[in-house]
Design an enzyme around this catalytic site. Structure first.
Site, short mmCIF file in Angstrom:
data_model
loop_
_atom_site.label_atom_id
_atom_site.label_comp_id
_atom_site.label_asym_id
_atom_site.label_seq_id
_atom_site.Cartn_x
_atom_site.Cartn_y
_atom_site.Cartn_z
CE1 TYR A 71 -1.06 -4.52 9.93
CE2 TYR A 71 0.49 -6.15 9.53
CZ TYR A 71 -0.41 -5.42 9.19
OH TYR A 71 -1.40 -5.53 7.97
CG PHE A 85 -5.97 1.57 9.48
CD1 PHE A 85 -4.99 1.20 8.43
CD2 PHE A 85 -5.27 2.22 10.37
CE1 PHE A 85 -3.71 1.36 8.40
CE2 PHE A 85 -3.79 2.43 10.71
CZ PHE A 85 -3.14 2.14 9.70
CG ASP A 86 -4.14 -3.64 7.84
OD1 ASP A 86 -4.79 -4.52 7.57
OD2 ASP A 86 -2.93 -3.37 7.16
CB ILE A 105 4.78 3.61 5.99
CG1 ILE A 105 4.51 2.76 7.53
CG2 ILE A 105 3.59 3.67 5.04
CD1 ILE A 105 3.49 3.33 8.05
CE1 TYR A 131 0.14 3.58 3.37
CE2 TYR A 131 -0.60 3.78 5.62
CZ TYR A 131 -0.02 2.84 4.53
OH TYR A 131 0.09 1.68 4.47
CG PHE A 148 1.20 0.55 13.01
CD1 PHE A 148 0.28 -0.21 12.29
CD2 PHE A 148 1.53 1.92 12.51
CE1 PHE A 148 -0.18 -0.06 11.15
CE2 PHE A 148 1.04 2.19 11.22
CZ PHE A 148 0.25 1.11 10.40
#
Length: 189
Positions: A71, A85-86, A105, A131, A148
């Site tokens: 991802y 961010f990731d 999540i 979040y 995502f």
């Protein structure tokens, strides 16, 4: 999204249309833009927007099934993709998760249902499904919509599992703020 770089859709008159793209990349990029346009045209995003990019093969994942996914996550900024961010795309380790276990999540729990092995999907997740007002210190600002792109590399159906198969997920398996909530500020209930 259809095999061989086709997409089909209905217009507002319920007329069916098909588009064929020159390449898989063009089809995928178009599908991402469709999802972003849906997000930008909705007055308030109150659920997860899902857009298939590639369909994959086999049976769709259901609650209880274990997945291994690659991802990338972006912040949704200025009506489009903002800062990454990731991501685990260029890492050796895939993220392992069990749908319905509450370890990721809420937007992932919803958005990944029905995905098949080899499938890729684009998810736009509102803050309440991600979040929320807390955000993640230094990574995700409070009340941020997340985007995502997820690809399912492996599916293990719950009915095939024989108890402990090494695919059960604990929130220690992945550094925060992957879609796996860390223990700070998130309870498993």
């Amino acid at each position: 999204v259809q095999p061989n770089n086709y997409s089909t859709f209905y217009d507002d008159q319920r007329q069916n249309w098909s588009i064929m793209f020159e390449s898989e990349k063009a089809a995928v990029d178009f599908s991402k833009q469709v999802c972003i346009a849906k997000c930008n045209s909705s007055p308030a995003l109150d659920s997860v927007l899902c857009q298939d990019l590639l369909l994959g093969e086999g049976q769709g994942a259901e609650g209880g099934d274990s997945l291994e996914v690659a991802y990338t996550g972006w912040l949704f900024q200025n009506n489009g993709l903002g800062q990454v961010f990731d991501s685990n795309v260029n890492k050796d380790k895939l993220l392992r998760l069990k749908l319905g276990s509450g370890k990721v999540i809420k937007g992932w729990e919803e958005g990944m249902l029905g995905m098949k092995k080899g499938g890729r999907r684009f998810l736009i997740i509102p803050p309440a499904w991600a979040y929320g007002a807390q955000g993640v210190a230094g990574r995700v600002p409070p009340d941020t919509t997340l985007v995502f792109e997820v690809e399912v590399r492996r599916v293990k159906l719950a009915k095939e599992c024989s108890g402990s198969d090494g695919l059960s997920v604990s929130s220690r398996d992945s550094p925060a703020p992957s879609p796996v909530p860390s223990s700070d500020g998130f309870s498993s209930d």
